[in-house]
Design a protein around this motif. Structure first.
Motif, mmCIF file in Angstrom:
data_model
loop_
_atom_site.group_PDB
_atom_site.id
_atom_site.type_symbol
_atom_site.label_atom_id
_atom_site.label_comp_id
_atom_site.label_asym_id
_atom_site.label_seq_id
_atom_site.Cartn_x
_atom_site.Cartn_y
_atom_site.Cartn_z
ATOM 1 N N LEU A 12 0.851 -1.199 0.000
ATOM 2 C CA LEU A 12 0.000 0.000 0.000
ATOM 3 C C LEU A 12 0.882 1.243 0.000
ATOM 4 O O LEU A 12 0.668 2.183 0.752
ATOM 5 C CB LEU A 12 -0.930 -0.016 1.223
ATOM 6 N N GLY A 13 1.896 1.208 -0.858
ATOM 7 C CA GLY A 13 2.771 2.356 -1.005
ATOM 8 C C GLY A 13 2.259 3.235 -2.137
ATOM 9 O O GLY A 13 1.047 3.347 -2.372
ATOM 10 N N THR A 14 3.164 3.832 -2.876
ATOM 11 C CA THR A 14 2.784 4.743 -3.958
ATOM 12 C C THR A 14 1.768 4.089 -4.907
ATOM 13 O O THR A 14 0.707 4.650 -5.185
ATOM 14 C CB THR A 14 4.054 5.132 -4.765
ATOM 15 N N GLY A 16 0.182 0.951 -4.657
ATOM 16 C CA GLY A 16 -0.958 0.276 -4.023
ATOM 17 C C GLY A 16 -2.060 1.253 -3.650
ATOM 18 O O GLY A 16 -3.249 1.031 -3.929
ATOM 19 N N SER A 44 -2.869 -5.606 2.508
ATOM 20 C CA SER A 44 -1.754 -5.901 3.408
ATOM 21 C C SER A 44 -0.604 -4.940 3.161
ATOM 22 O O SER A 44 -0.358 -4.542 2.019
ATOM 23 C CB SER A 44 -1.265 -7.341 3.177
ATOM 24 N N ALA A 45 0.066 -4.564 4.236
ATOM 25 C CA ALA A 45 1.333 -3.824 4.150
ATOM 26 C C ALA A 45 2.058 -4.118 5.453
ATOM 27 O O ALA A 45 1.575 -4.912 6.272
ATOM 28 C CB ALA A 45 1.087 -2.339 3.942
ATOM 29 N N LYS A 50 0.243 3.152 9.820
ATOM 30 C CA LYS A 50 0.702 4.247 8.947
ATOM 31 C C LYS A 50 -0.486 5.000 8.343
ATOM 32 O O LYS A 50 -1.479 4.378 7.947
ATOM 33 C CB LYS A 50 1.532 3.629 7.812
ATOM 34 N N PRO A 65 1.134 -10.801 3.694
ATOM 35 C CA PRO A 65 0.636 -10.838 2.308
ATOM 36 C C PRO A 65 0.206 -12.243 1.870
ATOM 37 O O PRO A 65 -0.665 -12.390 1.014
ATOM 38 C CB PRO A 65 1.852 -10.377 1.480
ATOM 39 N N ILE A 81 4.282 -4.920 -3.743
ATOM 40 C CA ILE A 81 5.276 -4.801 -2.671
ATOM 41 C C ILE A 81 6.635 -4.446 -3.274
ATOM 42 O O ILE A 81 7.310 -3.526 -2.839
ATOM 43 C CB ILE A 81 5.377 -6.137 -1.879
ATOM 44 N N ALA A 105 3.323 -5.088 -10.581
ATOM 45 C CA ALA A 105 4.050 -4.001 -11.259
ATOM 46 C C ALA A 105 5.548 -4.231 -11.099
ATOM 47 O O ALA A 105 6.345 -3.343 -11.352
ATOM 48 C CB ALA A 105 3.657 -2.664 -10.631
ATOM 49 N N ASN A 106 5.903 -5.449 -10.697
ATOM 50 C CA ASN A 106 7.244 -5.737 -10.189
ATOM 51 C C ASN A 106 8.222 -6.153 -11.293
ATOM 52 O O ASN A 106 8.416 -7.326 -11.572
ATOM 53 C CB ASN A 106 7.091 -6.845 -9.142
ATOM 54 N N LYS A 107 8.868 -5.134 -11.909
ATOM 55 C CA LYS A 107 9.782 -5.432 -13.030
ATOM 56 C C LYS A 107 11.006 -6.209 -12.594
ATOM 57 O O LYS A 107 11.499 -7.061 -13.326
ATOM 58 C CB LYS A 107 10.204 -4.138 -13.725
ATOM 59 N N GLY A 304 5.072 7.066 -10.855
ATOM 60 C CA GLY A 304 4.169 7.933 -10.085
ATOM 61 C C GLY A 304 2.866 7.221 -9.788
ATOM 62 O O GLY A 304 2.488 6.268 -10.478
ATOM 63 N N THR A 308 1.037 4.807 -12.771
ATOM 64 C CA THR A 308 1.327 3.383 -12.546
ATOM 65 C C THR A 308 0.051 2.645 -12.143
ATOM 66 O O THR A 308 -0.228 1.539 -12.625
ATOM 67 C CB THR A 308 2.435 3.227 -11.471
HETATM 68 N N1 LIG Z 1 6.441 3.941 -7.700
HETATM 69 C C1 LIG Z 1 6.338 3.887 -9.010
HETATM 70 O O1 LIG Z 1 6.181 4.917 -9.666
HETATM 71 C C2 LIG Z 1 6.397 2.562 -9.719
HETATM 72 C C3 LIG Z 1 6.332 2.545 -11.127
HETATM 73 C C4 LIG Z 1 6.328 1.319 -11.792
HETATM 74 C C5 LIG Z 1 6.440 0.147 -11.062
HETATM 75 N N2 LIG Z 1 6.537 0.188 -9.700
HETATM 76 C C6 LIG Z 1 6.653 -1.060 -8.967
HETATM 77 O O2 LIG Z 1 5.518 -1.195 -8.128
HETATM 78 C C7 LIG Z 1 5.862 -1.912 -6.949
HETATM 79 C C8 LIG Z 1 5.498 -1.070 -5.719
HETATM 80 O O3 LIG Z 1 6.214 0.139 -5.788
HETATM 81 P P1 LIG Z 1 5.898 1.373 -4.800
HETATM 82 O O4 LIG Z 1 6.628 2.534 -5.365
HETATM 83 O O5 LIG Z 1 4.438 1.477 -4.561
HETATM 84 O O6 LIG Z 1 6.644 0.890 -3.485
HETATM 85 P P2 LIG Z 1 6.526 1.513 -2.015
HETATM 86 O O7 LIG Z 1 5.927 2.868 -2.066
HETATM 87 O O8 LIG Z 1 7.852 1.311 -1.390
HETATM 88 O O9 LIG Z 1 5.458 0.532 -1.314
HETATM 89 C C9 LIG Z 1 5.757 -0.779 -0.983
HETATM 90 C C10 LIG Z 1 4.640 -1.305 -0.121
HETATM 91 O O10 LIG Z 1 4.918 -2.664 0.174
HETATM 92 C C11 LIG Z 1 4.738 -2.862 1.573
HETATM 93 N N3 LIG Z 1 5.624 -3.933 2.021
HETATM 94 C C12 LIG Z 1 6.963 -3.966 1.943
HETATM 95 N N4 LIG Z 1 7.417 -5.127 2.476
HETATM 96 C C13 LIG Z 1 6.328 -5.800 2.900
HETATM 97 C C14 LIG Z 1 6.132 -7.029 3.549
HETATM 98 N N5 LIG Z 1 7.160 -7.820 3.865
HETATM 99 N N6 LIG Z 1 4.875 -7.395 3.824
HETATM 100 C C15 LIG Z 1 3.827 -6.607 3.504
HETATM 101 N N7 LIG Z 1 3.941 -5.438 2.888
HETATM 102 C C16 LIG Z 1 5.187 -5.041 2.591
HETATM 103 C C17 LIG Z 1 5.074 -1.533 2.226
HETATM 104 O O11 LIG Z 1 4.459 -1.493 3.486
HETATM 105 P P3 LIG Z 1 4.536 -0.181 4.441
HETATM 106 O O12 LIG Z 1 3.831 0.906 3.670
HETATM 107 O O13 LIG Z 1 3.825 -0.574 5.658
HETATM 108 O O14 LIG Z 1 5.997 0.112 4.619
HETATM 109 C C18 LIG Z 1 4.486 -0.578 1.214
HETATM 110 O O15 LIG Z 1 3.136 -0.356 1.474
HETATM 111 C C19 LIG Z 1 7.362 -2.223 -7.083
HETATM 112 O O16 LIG Z 1 7.525 -3.501 -7.644
HETATM 113 C C20 LIG Z 1 7.850 -1.159 -8.051
HETATM 114 O O17 LIG Z 1 8.998 -1.554 -8.753
HETATM 115 C C21 LIG Z 1 6.530 1.385 -9.026
#
Ligand SMILES: NC(=O)c1ccc[n+]([C@@H]2O[C@H](COP(=O)([O-])OP(=O)(O)OC[C@H]3O[C@@H](n4cnc5c(N)ncnc54)[C@H](OP(=O)(O)O)[C@@H]3O)[C@@H](O)[C@H]2O)c1
Length: 429
Positions: A12-14, A16, A44-45, A50, A65, A81, A105-107, A304, A308
């Protein structure tokens, strides 16, 4: 309407949270377009406490998860994640085995384990979709697997890391050195926790390896990508390249040749007036070349929350509609093992040489280039850099990487260079 498609979202980051927001905001639209309701049942996160800028109270919270991936009330597991191993991979495998389809989305994960996951999904009759994994909001996976299904793809190119493109365009516009703009990017939060993933070209290479598999019907082979990041790109080269009508981009290129599959990620010169040359800031661009369609250029936000999540939703809606497609556009069991080939396709090259300001220096350079079989298209000598040296730029005619390597190794032995020569490939776009 048929029964709802029930989502379980892990991460549930950017991205999610972006997905949660779209599902909430466009519930009616998604139901109309899918022919069924799209509903989130579990999330789940890591940290339940948070503040996440979205109302999650209607969904069951799971700390693990795995519980989301295997829940009876989840039809589709959405893995957001990240990470090329660990819980992301384990939970996807668990979801497939529990009879769920998967969107991710996990490249990084797909670049390392895409083939194994595709085989597992196929064995179990499930689908994995990953539009968001390459170039964020740009619909390149669907374009390749669906819209270009009638084409033999000749070449795939792309600027697929927005942070690198930001750094390179900012260096040019502000006239700042790499180190200063790198620091700016860090402070703006543009860099991954491990910046090597961005500036080292690794993240973009993950994406290139995935696109290669789809384009050429080969198993993903990330290890075979020849990778060079942007760390050695200097403000001098950016300025000189601009003088000669070029821009420097971190460009991924994949093409099948008679010797095998070439995959390279490296800083290249492209004509400043080409679509790739015009790409500024954090935007991404993918260029696809098909034998029937010709060249297609896709441009948009490569990262972003909104872009995404938009791509993730496109996968969710496809699955809700009942579209079942092989992960890389054809059954994983039929994907050929890629035969990797080092770059040998000839190209023009840019060379920057810092020469001693003395008679005969240029003649020695010309002689080495002649011995290497390299002919010169353009040469430009600038005013003195210091009391004793002058910068000289060379743009070669098309030549082989082998010939360039020979020249780069031999030039310092002439005794007329005051620093190591710089060479960059000029990609024909
Ligand atoms: N950001 C982008 O613009 C973008 C673009 C294209 C692809 N992606 C891909 O999308 C995916 C997610 O990216 P994101 O930027 O959203 O990442 P992020 O902001 O770092 O969010 C990751 C999420 O995963 C949770 N998490 C981490 N470890 C965990 C665990 N062991 N159990 C449960 N939850 C867990 C985190 O929980 P907490 O919040 O509680 O820490 C957080 O909510 C990645 O594969 C990334 O490569 C991202």
């Amino acid at each position: 309407m048929s029964s709802p498609l029930r989502l379980g979202i892990a991460g549930l980051g950017t991205v999610g949270i972006g997905v949660v927001k779209i599902v909430q905001k466009h519930a009616g639209l998604l139901a109309m377009r899918s022919g069924r309701e799209v509903a989130i049942t579990a999330v789940s996160a890591r940290d339940r406490m948070k503040n996440r800028d979205a109302d999650l109270s209607a969904y069951r919270w799971e700390d693990d998860p795995m519980a989301v991936a295997t829940a009876d009330d989840v039809d589709l597991y959405v893995e957001l994640i990240g990470g090329d191993n660990g819980i992301a991979r384990d939970s996807i495998q668990a979801a497939l085995r529990a009879g769920k389809d998967v969107v991710t989305a996990n490249k990084a994960l797909l670049a390392m384990h895409g083939q194994d996951l595709a085989l597992l999904a196929e064995d179990l009759g499930r689908v994995i979709r990953f539009e968001a994994a390459v170039a964020g909001g740009i619909p390149v996976i669907k374009t390749m697997t669906e819209s270009l299904a009638g084409n033999d793809i000749g070449r795939v190119m792309g600027v697929m890391n927005g942070t690198c493109n930001y750094i390179l365009t900012r260096m040019e516009s502000a006239g700042l050195p790499y180190e200063a703009v790198f620091e700016e990017a860090r402070q703006l939060g543009y860099l991954e926790a491990d910046p090597q993933l961005d500036v080292g070209g690794i993240d973009a290479s993950h994406k290139l390896a995935i696109l290669s598999a789809i384009a050429f019907g080969t198993q993903v082979d990330f290890d075979a990508v020849e990778i060079e990041g942007i760390e050695r790109v200097s403000i001098d080269d950016i300025r000189r390249a601009a003088d000669m009508g070029y821009r420097i981009k971190l460009l991924g290129v994949a093409q099948m040749t008679a010797r095998g599959l070439e995959q390279r990620m490296s800083p290249c010169l492209v004509p400043a007036d080409s679509p790739l040359g015009q790409l500024v800031g954090g935007t991404n661009m993918v260029v696809l070349e098909g034998d029937s369609v010709g060249q297609i250029v896709l441009r948009g936000a490569g990262a972003g929350e909104g872009p995404t999540a938009s791509a993730v939703l496109s996968d969710i809606v496809e699955i809700a509609r009942g579209v079942r497609m092989a992960m890389f556009g054809q059954p994983a069991s039929r994907l050929k093992t890629a035969r990797p080939a080092r770059t040998a396709v000839p190209a023009a090259y840019y060379m920057r040489l810092e020469l001693q300001d003395k008679p005969g220096a240029l003649a020695k350079v010309a002689s080495v280039l002649g011995d290497a079989g390299i002919s010169i298209d353009r040469m430009r000598q600038y005013g003195q850099h210091s009391d004793t040296s002058v910068p000289v730029l060379v743009v070669t005619h098309k030549t082989t990487p082998e010939a360039i390597d020979y020249a780069i190794q031999t030039l310092p032995r002439t005794g007329v260079l005051v620093s190591d020569p710089v060479e960059l490939r000029i990609e024909e776009v």
